[in-house]
Scaffold this active site. Structure first.
Site, PDB file in Angstrom:
ATOM      1  CD  GLU A   1      -2.929  -1.232   2.282  1.00  0.00           C
ATOM      2  OE1 GLU A   1      -3.058  -0.199   2.967  1.00  0.00           O
ATOM      3  OE2 GLU A   1      -3.628  -2.261   2.432  1.00  0.00           O
ATOM      4  CG  HIS A   2       2.475   2.822   2.516  1.00  0.00           C
ATOM      5  ND1 HIS A   2       1.750   3.988   2.594  1.00  0.00           N
ATOM      6  CD2 HIS A   2       1.961   1.987   3.461  1.00  0.00           C
ATOM      7  CE1 HIS A   2       0.857   3.876   3.555  1.00  0.00           C
ATOM      8  NE2 HIS A   2       0.953   2.675   4.092  1.00  0.00           N
TER       9      HIS A   2
END
Length: 307
Positions: A158-159
């Site tokens: 997610e990053h």
């Protein structure tokens, strides 16, 4: 024509008849719906055996998470060296073996990365090189799969520090190797609709979508108070983005956003089912569901089994 040849022809016709009947039965058998649930991320002492399992659905647990991380710097990847960060005391290899032995419809995946480590530090995708990351990931993931006797893998980064093409190459080559060598049976990705995330998963899907069996789309990342009509529009959008993918619908039991069961989630599922678009449901997460005695897990599986 002599009698022996007639007997052979009659036998062949009989065999073809039975083959046709068997094929008709196989073709007419309804597809079992899939229920999936993330488990183990928040160390709340949830066990596989706590979660109700309906025998009439295919059930996948997703161990959360195996993480490529070190605390020496930030962002701080270990370049493909994944380690177990789920609640390994309660979700151990022996407990994997026990739940699979008790329920023949249960399979177990591990999910890679997630949002943060212990709710404190973001998990970043930031490899030093494609080849090094892939080689290390293959080695570390294969060890975990063998240790826990896992069936699948889920991608939930997610990053990102790297560019989308690097992400696509690293994950795509990893999935290719794991499936080609039958290390895992199935794969999934867990994207959501955010401009910082979407380009990475779409780049992966464009080039390696044929290697991905399920799209665990995080519909609970949409705003709270999502309506049924909005949810169905979101589903159509993601079906277009992940064309020909098996998009699984979802909600969270952690108080997150999206369309909740109380506000019409199963009504939306009924609409999708009537159109032949409902492939399955997943929930985030068993850790949060324990406080409500897993009532939505029961409801979701009963709904799927009835379709």
């Amino acid at each position: 024509m002599d009698s022996s040849r007639l007997r052979i022809i009659s036998l062949l016709l009989l065999l073809l008849h039975f083959l046709f009947i068997n094929l008709s039965i196989i073709e007419s058998a309804p597809e079992r719906k899939l229920f999936r649930e993330y488990i183990g991320a928040e160390d709340k002492n949830v066990r596989f055996s706590d979660v109700p399992i309906n025998p009439d659905v295919d059930f996948h647990f997703l161990l959360s998470f195996a993480i490529d991380y070190t605390n020496t710097a930030s962002p701080s990847p270990t370049n493909g060296d994944f380690r177990v960060y789920w609640d390994s005391a309660n979700l151990s290899p022996s407990q994997v073996s026990a739940i699979k032995a008790k329920h023949s419809n249960v399979k177990i995946s591990m999910s890679l990365a997630g949002d943060t480590v212990n709710g404190k530090h973001n998990v970043y995708f930031n490899p030093t090189s494609v080849n090094t990351w892939v080689a290390n990931a293959i080695h570390s993931i294969t060890q975990i799969v063998d240790q826990y006797d896992l069936d699948g893998i889920d991608i939930d980064y997610e990053h990102f520090v790297s560019d989308p093409d690097t992400f696509a190459e690293c994950i795509g080559k990893l999935l290719f190797y794991l499936k080609q060598n039958q290390i895992v049976l199935f794969t999934s990705i867990a994207p959501y609709d955010d401009d910082s995330v979407k380009p990475y998963y779409l780049a992966l899907w464009r080039k390696y979508g044929h290697l991905i069996d399920y799209v665990n789309f995080q519909f609970y990342a949409y705003p709270k108070g999502t309506s049924v009509s909005q949810f169905l529009k979101y589903f159509d959008t993601q079906s277009s983005n992940y064309y020909r993918g098996k998009i699984l619908v979802s909600f969270g039991t952690d108080g997150s956003g999206g369309l909740s069961p109380e506000n019409g989630f199963f009504k939306a599922c009924s609409s999708l089912s009537k159109e032949g678009k409902l492939h399955g449901i997943f929930i985030w997460s068993a850790d949060d569901s324990k406080k409500a005695n897993f009532k939505y897990e029961r409801q979701s599986q009963d709904f799927l089994a009835s379709q």
